[in-house]
Write an enzyme that holds these catalytic residues in place. Structure first.
Site, PDB file in Angstrom:
ATOM      1  N   ASP A   1       0.917  -1.276  -0.041  1.00  0.00           N
ATOM      2  CA  ASP A   1      -0.006   0.138  -0.066  1.00  0.00           C
ATOM      3  C   ASP A   1       0.859   1.351  -0.129  1.00  0.00           C
ATOM      4  O   ASP A   1       0.780   2.062  -0.841  1.00  0.00           O
ATOM      5  CB  ASP A   1      -1.065  -0.045   1.227  1.00  0.00           C
ATOM      6  CG  ASP A   1      -1.960  -0.910   1.380  1.00  0.00           C
ATOM      7  OD1 ASP A   1      -2.270  -1.629   0.295  1.00  0.00           O
ATOM      8  OD2 ASP A   1      -2.305  -1.683   2.326  1.00  0.00           O
TER       9      ASP A   1
ATOM     10  N   ALA B   1       8.930   1.154   5.037  1.00  0.00           N
ATOM     11  CA  ALA B   1       7.644   0.814   5.629  1.00  0.00           C
ATOM     12  C   ALA B   1       8.092  -0.631   6.442  1.00  0.00           C
ATOM     13  O   ALA B   1       7.416  -0.997   7.362  1.00  0.00           O
ATOM     14  CB  ALA B   1       6.574   0.445   4.926  1.00  0.00           C
TER      15      ALA B   1
END
Ligand code: ADP
Length: 305
Positions: A256, A286
């Site tokens: 994402d 991330a």
């Protein structure tokens, strides 16, 4: 944010879920009860994740989603606002906020039950009601945790203005009309297999070209720790994007973050391989922290490319 100034860098049309996580020694079998850790509640959903990822990087971002009129919905909206996302287009009510019930065992394996709740009630009419935003945004990004008809309506309302980016996740069929609008279609290896079926090319580059043949204007396949591959239908260029080497702690939501960063940079005019290289730095950052939205970097926190 000035409410009349509706030209966002990125409008994310997608889901917002509360992720309810309990750690267990082992997952229960049928009819069995096990005790677990204290409950942890995290803001999630692919749409919410993408919006937070882009906003943290500095993109002017808005989210078009639906949450319930409940505590989870308020938690999700607070998380979006805290990241700097405009929630002016978020609809409320009709069903409880979507939740993902997640149990995690000591090996890190997950079992997940998703209750789509309000996400299933984000309708084509909601897209039409937000038509001004949908048309004005430099890039519109969607996923498949909302009804496919809503994604179709997004493409129709958009009507070729600016760029449209789709991550078809959870993996499932994508209408031809939507595929034709994708620039790019962004998939991980599992989603690529579902769209292509078996025997569709031995290498990621071949699979990217096979996906291009399904109709999108461009394709990106993310390859986890192996980086990504891009294929551009205009130039025919296939490019391999190296992963940024990091120590992965938790890969939740990496795709994402990658997709949001990619979409934003494409809207700013980057070429596809350049935008994917930037997105790989965001995905790498991330995975170095736990969680999804909580793990997303600001521009200052990115590793060097
Ligand atoms: P998804 O979360 O959708 O399965 P991927 O696992 O392919 O997506 O991850 C998306 C992107 O995040 C990758 O293309 C890569 O750039 C980055 N990434 C993911 N895992 C790692 C890792 N272990 N090390 C470095 N980068 C990673």
């Amino acid at each position: 944010m000035d409410r009349n100034d509706d030209r966002y860098d990125l409008l994310v049309v997608g889901s917002a879920n509360a992720d309810l996580v309990v750690e267990v020694e082992r997952r229960p079998g049928p009819g069995e009860t096990v005790s677990g850790s204290d409950l942890a509640v995290h803001p999630g959903g692919k749409g919410g994740n993408q919006a937070v990822a882009a906003a943290r990087l500095g993109a002017r971002t808005a989210l078009l989603a639906r949450v319930g009129d409940d505590a989870h919905g308020r938690l999700l909206l607070d998380a979006q606002r805290a990241a700097g996302v405009s929630v002016e287009a978020v609809r409320t009510g009709g069903a409880p906020t979507g939740v993902a019930l997640i149990t995690v065992d000591p090996s890190g394996d997950n079992s997940i039950v998703v209750s789509p709740g309000a996400n299933a009630l984000l309708t084509p009419a909601d897209v039409r009601a937000a038509a001004r935003l949908v048309r004005a945004a430099a890039v519109v990004s969607a996923q498949l945790e909302i009804p496919v008809a809503t994604v179709v309506e997004t493409v129709r309302v958009r009507d070729g203005a600016g760029r449209f980016v789709l991550n078809p996740s959870p993996a499932g069929p994508v209408p031809t009309e939507v595929l034709a609008a994708c620039d790019p279609l962004v998939v991980n290896e599992h989603e690529a297999r579902v769209l292509l079926g078996h025997g569709a090319g031995d290498s990621p580059g071949e699979r990217a070209l096979a996906l291009l043949a399904l109709g999108p204007r461009s394709v990106v396949i993310t390859l986890g720790a192996a980086g990504a591959v891009t294929a551009d239908g205009r130039t025919g260029v296939v490019a391999r994007i190296a992963a940024v080497p990091v120590t992965a702690v938790d890969t939740t939501g990496a795709g994402d973050a990658f997709t949001a960063a990619l979409a934003w940079r494409l809207g700013r005019g980057d070429e596809l391989p350049t935008a994917a290289g930037y997105a790989a730095r965001v995905g790498a950052a991330a995975v170095t922290r736990k969680g999804a939205q909580e793990s997303y970097p600001t521009a200052a926190e990115l590793p060097p490319g």
